[in-house]
Design an enzyme around this catalytic site. Sequence first.
Site, mmCIF file in Angstrom:
data_model
loop_
_atom_site.group_PDB
_atom_site.id
_atom_site.type_symbol
_atom_site.label_atom_id
_atom_site.label_comp_id
_atom_site.label_asym_id
_atom_site.label_seq_id
_atom_site.Cartn_x
_atom_site.Cartn_y
_atom_site.Cartn_z
ATOM 1 N N LYS A 110 0.837 -1.206 0.000
ATOM 2 C CA LYS A 110 0.000 0.000 0.000
ATOM 3 C C LYS A 110 0.867 1.249 0.000
ATOM 4 O O LYS A 110 0.561 2.219 -0.683
ATOM 5 C CB LYS A 110 -0.948 -0.009 1.198
ATOM 6 C CG LYS A 110 -2.101 -0.956 0.940
ATOM 7 C CD LYS A 110 -3.281 -0.744 1.853
ATOM 8 C CE LYS A 110 -4.425 -1.646 1.402
ATOM 9 N NZ LYS A 110 -5.171 -2.234 2.481
ATOM 10 N N LYS A 206 -4.225 -9.467 -10.739
ATOM 11 C CA LYS A 206 -5.174 -9.915 -9.707
ATOM 12 C C LYS A 206 -6.383 -8.963 -9.656
ATOM 13 O O LYS A 206 -6.204 -7.748 -9.655
ATOM 14 C CB LYS A 206 -4.471 -9.912 -8.342
ATOM 15 C CG LYS A 206 -5.409 -10.177 -7.150
ATOM 16 C CD LYS A 206 -4.699 -9.934 -5.837
ATOM 17 C CE LYS A 206 -5.459 -9.518 -4.671
ATOM 18 N NZ LYS A 206 -6.629 -9.436 -4.144
ATOM 19 N N LYS A 209 -10.404 -4.500 -5.757
ATOM 20 C CA LYS A 209 -11.178 -3.265 -5.657
ATOM 21 C C LYS A 209 -10.313 -2.056 -5.929
ATOM 22 O O LYS A 209 -10.758 -1.051 -6.439
ATOM 23 C CB LYS A 209 -11.719 -3.110 -4.232
ATOM 24 C CG LYS A 209 -12.818 -4.050 -3.885
ATOM 25 C CD LYS A 209 -13.112 -3.968 -2.389
ATOM 26 C CE LYS A 209 -12.844 -5.272 -1.732
ATOM 27 N NZ LYS A 209 -12.910 -5.304 -0.290
HETATM 28 P P1 ADP Z 1 -9.500 -6.416 -2.664
HETATM 29 O O1 ADP Z 1 -8.173 -6.923 -3.112
HETATM 30 O O2 ADP Z 1 -10.451 -6.303 -3.801
HETATM 31 O O3 ADP Z 1 -9.420 -5.150 -1.843
HETATM 32 P P2 ADP Z 1 -9.988 -7.671 -0.162
HETATM 33 O O4 ADP Z 1 -8.554 -7.501 0.185
HETATM 34 O O5 ADP Z 1 -11.003 -6.867 0.550
HETATM 35 O O6 ADP Z 1 -10.148 -7.502 -1.726
HETATM 36 O O7 ADP Z 1 -10.358 -9.198 -0.036
HETATM 37 C C1 ADP Z 1 -11.505 -9.780 0.559
HETATM 38 C C2 ADP Z 1 -11.380 -11.269 0.423
HETATM 39 O O8 ADP Z 1 -11.469 -11.656 -0.942
HETATM 40 C C3 ADP Z 1 -10.032 -11.824 0.944
HETATM 41 O O9 ADP Z 1 -10.216 -13.092 1.548
HETATM 42 C C4 ADP Z 1 -9.232 -11.952 -0.322
HETATM 43 O O10 ADP Z 1 -8.231 -12.925 -0.222
HETATM 44 C C5 ADP Z 1 -10.294 -12.342 -1.348
HETATM 45 N N1 ADP Z 1 -9.918 -11.859 -2.665
HETATM 46 C C6 ADP Z 1 -9.797 -10.573 -3.059
HETATM 47 N N2 ADP Z 1 -9.421 -10.479 -4.355
HETATM 48 C C7 ADP Z 1 -9.310 -11.752 -4.792
HETATM 49 C C8 ADP Z 1 -8.963 -12.327 -6.054
HETATM 50 N N3 ADP Z 1 -8.670 -11.582 -7.122
HETATM 51 N N4 ADP Z 1 -8.939 -13.666 -6.161
HETATM 52 C C9 ADP Z 1 -9.239 -14.436 -5.093
HETATM 53 N N5 ADP Z 1 -9.591 -13.960 -3.877
HETATM 54 C C10 ADP Z 1 -9.626 -12.641 -3.718
#
Ligand code: ADP
Length: 345
Positions: A110, A206, A209
Site C-alpha cells: 500500500k 489480480k 477493488k
Molecule cells: P480487494 O483486493 O479487492 O481489496 P480484499 O482484500 O477486501 O479484496 O479481499 C476480501 C477477500 O477476498 C479476501 O479473503 C481476499 O483474499 C479475497 N480476494 C480478493 N481479491 C481476490 C482475487 N482476485 N482472487 C481471489 N480472492 C480474492
Amino acid sequence: MRILSGIQPSNKIHIGNYFGAIKQFIDLQDQGEALYFIADLHALTTVRDGARLDQLSLDVALDFLACGLDPSRCALFRQSDIPEIPELFWYLTVLTPMGLLEKAVSYKDKVARGFSAEAGLFTYPALMAADILLYGSDVVPVGKDQVQHLEITRDLAIKFNLAFVPKYDPSQPDGDRKGRGRGILKLPEARVLESTAVVPGTDGQKMSKSYGNVIEMFAEDSVVKKQIMTMKTDSAAVEDAKDPAATPILPLLRLFASPDEIAEHERTFREGGLGYGHYKARILELFHAHFGEARARRRELEKNRDHVEQVLRDGAARARSLAAPIMEDVRRAVGTRGLRPLGKG
Ligand code: ADP
Ligand code: TRP
C-alpha cells in the site's frame, strides 16, 4: 470447529471476493460454528467518509445475505459492534515486534502504491489477529493474499501465551499432565482454495477493488456488461489462433463453465475462428446464469434494511457471547478487569 472470516467494506464486492472468499464461507457454514464479519474498523485505514463507510458496510451485509450466508446457520456481524476487539488488539500490540509488522506485504504494497504510512495501516495485522483470536477460531477461509496475516496471527498467539501462560509450550499448545500450561489464545489455520486462489481482473492482474479491474457481483446489468466486454485482449483477428496469455478470458471462463465447455474453448483458442467478442459474450451469459438468483435476492433484501440491521445485531450478540469466556481468561492473565456496567464488580 470454529470458522471465522471477514471482508473489508472498502468498496463493492467483485467476483474475486466471491470465488476467493465468500463461496468458501457459504460452503463452511454447516461445518461448525461459523462467524463472518464486516471489517469496518479495517476499512477505516482507507475510507474517510462516515456516511460512505456506513453505507458500504450495510452493502456488504446485503451481499453476504444475497450470496447465501444464512443467519440461522452462522453469525453475521459488524466488527465495530464488538468492543472486545480494540481491547484485545491492544494486548496483542504491546507484544508485537516492529520487525514482524515491517515484513507485512500488505503494508509495503500500500505504501508503494502511494497510500500514506499511518500507524493504523502498519498495525493492521495485529487488529486482524484480534479479530481471529477473540473467538478461539480454528479455521479462517481467505484468499492467498491473506496467508501472511494468518502467520502473523499465529505468531502473536504464541507470543501472548508464552508471556502470560505459565509453562506454555508451543509444541503442546493444549498443555499436558506434566504441568505445561494450556494456551489461552488458540492457533488458527488459514484455508485457501487453491483452484480459485487468485481470480484475474479484466486487465489480467489480480482482480482487486483498488486496481479498477473488477467484475462487480451486484452492479447494474449495463455496468457488468461493460466491465466484461472491455476486458483486455490483444489485436488477434477472428481467424487467428489466440494467445491464452494475452487475455484473462480463459481463467474467467474456467470459473463458470463445465469441464467439457472449457475444453472446447481451449480448442477454439488454439485453432482460431472465433473473435474475442464471442468468448466475452459467453462469460456475460455465464455470469448471469450463475449469479442471477443472488442478484434478484439482493434486490428483495434491499427493501428491508431493518431486517439486515437486526441480523447484524443478533450476530454481534452471538459473537460476543463466544468471546466472553476467552476475554475473561485474557483479562485475568494480563491483569486488567475489562469494562463492567457501572456499580457492578
Ligand atoms: P480487494 O483486493 O479487492 O481489496 P480484499 O482484500 O477486501 O479484496 O479481499 C476480501 C477477500 O477476498 C479476501 O479473503 C481476499 O483474499 C479475497 N480476494 C480478493 N481479491 C481476490 C482475487 N482476485 N482472487 C481471489 N480472492 C480474492
Ligand atoms: N484483512 C482482510 C482483507 O483485507 C479482512 C479481514 C480483517 C479478515 N480481519 C480478518 C479476514 C479476520 C479474515 C479474518 O481481506
